[in-house]
Design a protein around this motif. Structure first.
Motif, PDB file in Angstrom:
ATOM      1  N   VAL A   1      10.882   0.127 -25.721  1.00 51.59           N
ATOM      2  CA  VAL A   1      11.282  -0.981 -24.614  1.00 51.59           C
ATOM      3  C   VAL A   1      12.308  -1.586 -25.434  1.00 51.59           C
ATOM      4  N   SER A   2      13.598  -1.760 -25.425  1.00 54.41           N
ATOM      5  CA  SER A   2      14.447  -2.667 -25.931  1.00 54.41           C
ATOM      6  C   SER A   2      15.398  -3.387 -25.098  1.00 54.41           C
ATOM      7  N   HIS A   3      15.342  -4.922 -25.469  1.00 58.64           N
ATOM      8  CA  HIS A   3      16.367  -5.733 -24.596  1.00 58.64           C
ATOM      9  C   HIS A   3      17.893  -5.625 -25.144  1.00 58.64           C
ATOM     10  N   SER A   4      18.150  -4.763 -26.300  1.00 59.47           N
ATOM     11  CA  SER A   4      19.821  -4.608 -26.480  1.00 59.47           C
ATOM     12  C   SER A   4      19.679  -3.153 -27.073  1.00 59.47           C
TER      13      SER A   4
ATOM     14  N   GLU B   1      27.565  -3.764 -36.007  1.00 51.60           N
ATOM     15  CA  GLU B   1      26.697  -3.345 -35.200  1.00 51.60           C
ATOM     16  C   GLU B   1      25.540  -4.448 -34.759  1.00 51.60           C
ATOM     17  N   LYS B   2      25.073  -5.318 -35.604  1.00 51.26           N
ATOM     18  CA  LYS B   2      24.144  -6.261 -35.258  1.00 51.26           C
ATOM     19  C   LYS B   2      24.922  -7.299 -34.294  1.00 51.26           C
ATOM     20  N   PHE B   3      26.201  -7.517 -34.522  1.00 49.88           N
ATOM     21  CA  PHE B   3      26.984  -8.469 -33.499  1.00 49.88           C
ATOM     22  C   PHE B   3      27.095  -7.883 -32.284  1.00 49.88           C
ATOM     23  N   LYS B   4      27.542  -6.674 -32.351  1.00 45.47           N
ATOM     24  CA  LYS B   4      28.026  -5.989 -31.141  1.00 45.47           C
ATOM     25  C   LYS B   4      26.887  -5.717 -30.203  1.00 45.47           C
ATOM     26  N   TYR B   5      25.781  -5.511 -30.631  1.00 46.97           N
ATOM     27  CA  TYR B   5      24.524  -4.932 -29.498  1.00 46.97           C
ATOM     28  C   TYR B   5      23.618  -6.051 -29.329  1.00 46.97           C
ATOM     29  N   SER B   6      23.593  -7.032 -30.097  1.00 46.50           N
ATOM     30  CA  SER B   6      22.432  -8.160 -30.145  1.00 46.50           C
ATOM     31  C   SER B   6      22.762  -9.095 -28.665  1.00 46.50           C
ATOM     32  N   THR B   7      21.082  -9.396 -28.359  1.00 46.92           N
ATOM     33  CA  THR B   7      21.228 -10.313 -27.207  1.00 46.92           C
ATOM     34  C   THR B   7      20.379 -11.546 -27.436  1.00 46.92           C
ATOM     35  N   SER B   8      20.184 -12.476 -26.868  1.00 46.28           N
ATOM     36  CA  SER B   8      19.353 -13.528 -27.040  1.00 46.28           C
ATOM     37  C   SER B   8      18.997 -14.228 -25.864  1.00 46.28           C
ATOM     38  N   LEU B   9      17.846 -14.727 -25.487  1.00 47.01           N
ATOM     39  CA  LEU B   9      17.232 -15.192 -24.665  1.00 47.01           C
ATOM     40  C   LEU B   9      18.061 -16.572 -24.095  1.00 47.01           C
TER      41      LEU B   9
END
Length: 411
Positions: free
Chosen positions: A176-179, A318-326
């Motif tokens: 389960v991945s949020h990004s 890739e970290k910047f492209k795909y990340s999300t934050s609450l």
């Protein structure tokens, strides 16, 4: 070496000392078969949520899952990583373990359960659990470490963590991945993906607020909630959450900046900003707020800020492209527009897709007042109220429940 750095190293040494000193006793108790917890309720309808550091999204999804079906929820978390402001009453039982051997004792004591929903970002304790049990195992991914710096990071603790991360990704029955970081992680490790669910961080409908007060473009207030780092931190890792330049730039423009450090933020990091606020009347540092009260607290401000810029760090694109934050969803819950870095592509896409704020470059920080003067603020508020239902947990939780039902039967 600064006093703050010495305090940080001392705090880490004390934490690791407590872990190591307790491990010998728990190893002996494990070998003797001494239980560490009451068994899970009979019937096999218990779900264990397990990890080293509790992120706020776990309690939120448990709460909304329970609106769909009845089950018994057990949180198993390292005592150093449990933050009460990230928890809620939806956990039927909370078990705090002190080391890896204590965790093994807890899992053996619980007995058969329906599912383990392990969570990151760090993978060491989920990996310990994955090796200790045969129970169906989901891994909930956040801040995937191999995506930050690749397979050969220069930072030592990253190198130590990667084998655990790789193991747990190969062990999991489901992801389960949020990004979309998990896609890149499997590619870099060269692993075949198990069944997976892209389940973005969502808004909690129960805390929706409307923006309080009217917007005054002559004197407006911007808020950030989350981790902050002092100047004594290594900028290779922490530049995105070092707010010194932003605080100075906003002060020159007459913009108020409010910081709500995340629960558990090291005290020396927070104290540095409190010290700065004594000479900067536009900088305000607040105490952490429980997730259930955060939207109400944030709704009194004019904008939420997510100022993560790629050029400041050694992190991969890739970290910047795909990340999300609450924090993005916390701001939307509060009913306030979001100012987000264009470099965090997925998050800025959400903001632009639903008309909930504006995307900026780093150079825009120094001309923020001019940018704000040209926006149609009332239209942003209307878009937030009309569109946040599309990124709400009520609209997505059934996907997670269906994913659970596709996992192997509990053992």
């Amino acid at each position: 070496m600064s006093k703050a750095k010495i305090k940080l190293l001392a705090a880490k040494a004390m934490m690791f000392g407590r872990v190591y000193m307790s491990s010998a006793a728990d190893f002996l108790l494990y070998m003797l078969g001494v239980p560490a917890a009451k068994p899970a309720p009979p019937g096999g309808n218990s779900i264990v949520y397990l990890g080293g550091n509790l992120p706020p999204r776990i309690a939120r999804i448990v709460k909304w899952h329970k609106k769909q079906e009845a089950f018994y929820s057990i949180l198993v978390c390292h005592r150093e990583g449990f933050k009460s402001k990230y928890s809620n009453p939806s956990f039927d039982r909370v078990i705090l373990f002190r080391n890896a051997w204590h965790l093994r004792r807890v899992l053996r004591s619980l007995g058969p359960v329906r599912l383990i929903h392990a969570f990151g970002p760090k993978s060491f304790y989920p990996a310990v659990a994955g090796k200790a049990v045969r129970t169906p195992f989901i891994y909930d991914m956040q801040d995937v470490l191999v995506v930050y710096y690749g397979l050969e990071p220069s930072i030592r603790w990253y190198r130590h963590e990667l084998p655990h991360e790789r193991y747990i990704l190969s062990r999991a029955d489901g992801i389960v991945s949020h990004s979309l970081e998990f896609q890149e992680a499997y590619r870099r490790y060269g692993l075949s993906k198990p069944p997976n669910l892209f389940f973005p961080l969502c808004c909690d409908d129960d805390v929706f607020e409307k923006k309080q007060g009217s917007f005054n473009p002559a004197e407006f207030h911007v808020v950030y909630v989350g981790e902050v780092a002092g100047s004594f931190r290594d900028s290779r890792q922490f530049a995105t959450i070092q707010f010194h330049h932003i605080a100075e730039s906003f002060a020159r423009q007459g913009i108020h900046l409010h910081l709500y450090p995340a629960p558990g933020t090291f005290r020396a990091d927070v104290d540095e900003y409190r010290q700065l606020s004594q000479s900067n009347r536009f900088l305000h540092v607040h105490e952490p707020v429980h997730q259930s009260q955060l939207a109400r607290e944030l709704s009194s401000y004019d904008f939420g800020l997510i100022p993560f810029f790629f050029r400041d760090t050694m992190h991969s694109w890739e970290k910047f492209k795909y990340s999300t934050s609450l924090k993005l969803f916390n701001f939307v819950e509060a009913g306030i527009p979001v100012i987000v870095s264009r470099d965090i592509v997925f998050q800025s896409w959400i903001v632009e897709r639903y008309g909930m704020g504006l995307s900026i470059e780093k150079t825009d920080i120094d001309r923020m007042r001019k940018l704000i003067s040209g926006i149609r603020y009332d239209e942003l508020l209307k878009n937030i109220e009309g569109n946040r239902k599309y990124i709400a947990l009520s609209n997505h939780i059934d996907r997670l429940v269906s994913f659970y039902s596709g996992m192997p039967s509990g053992i």
